[in-house]
Design an enzyme around this catalytic site. Structure first.
Site, short mmCIF file in Angstrom:
data_model
loop_
_atom_site.label_atom_id
_atom_site.label_comp_id
_atom_site.label_asym_id
_atom_site.label_seq_id
_atom_site.Cartn_x
_atom_site.Cartn_y
_atom_site.Cartn_z
N TYR A 100 0.84 -1.21 0.00
CA TYR A 100 0.00 0.00 0.00
C TYR A 100 0.87 1.26 0.00
O TYR A 100 0.62 2.21 -0.75
CB TYR A 100 -0.90 -0.04 1.23
N LYS A 104 0.95 4.11 -2.90
CA LYS A 104 0.57 5.49 -2.61
C LYS A 104 1.74 6.45 -2.83
O LYS A 104 1.53 7.63 -3.17
CB LYS A 104 0.02 5.59 -1.19
#
Length: 198
Positions: A100, A104
């Site tokens: 993640y 991001k």
């Protein structure tokens, strides 16, 4: 106003192109794109299976590439557009979220680069990086680590200067600003919306 709902797998280039074309057919143009698709598959690096890495990178980053690529052709032709990508405070690193966090952080690089490429066509590209927001996704995270959503939010709030977590409307208002003409000279930026957390 009018709205149209379109089901779309944002990881499928053909589906994304069809969605983009349908918006243009319905409204005569495509002026604002908000990339907000996201999933989590949290685990520590040594335990993370490759499919969880790939699923998060594909949904959280590749989908933005595909949607931006499809939207930009209409925006460039019109010489106007606003793109807002959802990043996260996790882009700075977060234990158990190597997939993640990488996705991001990639969103921020994508945003900065597209701002350079699309700026000459009056298309702005920015990112919003929320901290902890009270959503179904963070509630699921709380339950996965053996906490209730309320307990988890209290714990996070204790370490946030504003002493609370964000509500979805507080993130939406920042996105609305970046999509508006009030932000016409803002481009290539990642705005952290995290209650002052460092």
């Amino acid at each position: 106003g009018r709205a149209v709902g379109i089901g779309c797998d944002v990881t499928d280039p053909a589906a994304v192109a069809a969605m983009s074309d349908r918006v243009v057919q319905a409204y005569g143009g495509l002026h604002v794109l908000v990339n907000n698709a996201g999933i989590t598959r949290d685990d520590l690096l040594f335990k993370m299976p490759l499919p969880h890495w790939e699923a998060v990178l594909t949904t959280n980053l590749t989908s933005m590439f595909l949607c931006c690529q499809a939207a930009q052709q209409h925006m460039v032709a019109a010489r106007y557009g606003r793109i807002v990508n959802l990043s996260s405070r996790s882009a700075l690193g977060n234990r158990g979220q190597v997939n993640y966090a990488a996705a991001k952080a990639g969103v921020q690089g994508l945003t900065a680069t597209l701002a350079i490429e699309l700026g000459p066509y009056n298309v702005t590209v920015n990112a919003v990086a929320p901290g902890y927001v009270a959503t179904a996704m963070t509630a699921a995270t709380a339950q996965r680590v053996g906490s209730s959503p309320e307990e988890h939010q209290r714990m996070v709030a204790e370490h946030t200067p504003l002493r609370r977590v964000a509500q979805p409307t507080e993130i939406a208002s920042v996105i609305a600003f970046l999509a508006s003409d009030d932000a016409s000279y803002v481009s290539g930026q990642t705005l952290y919306v995290n209650g002052g957390a460092r």
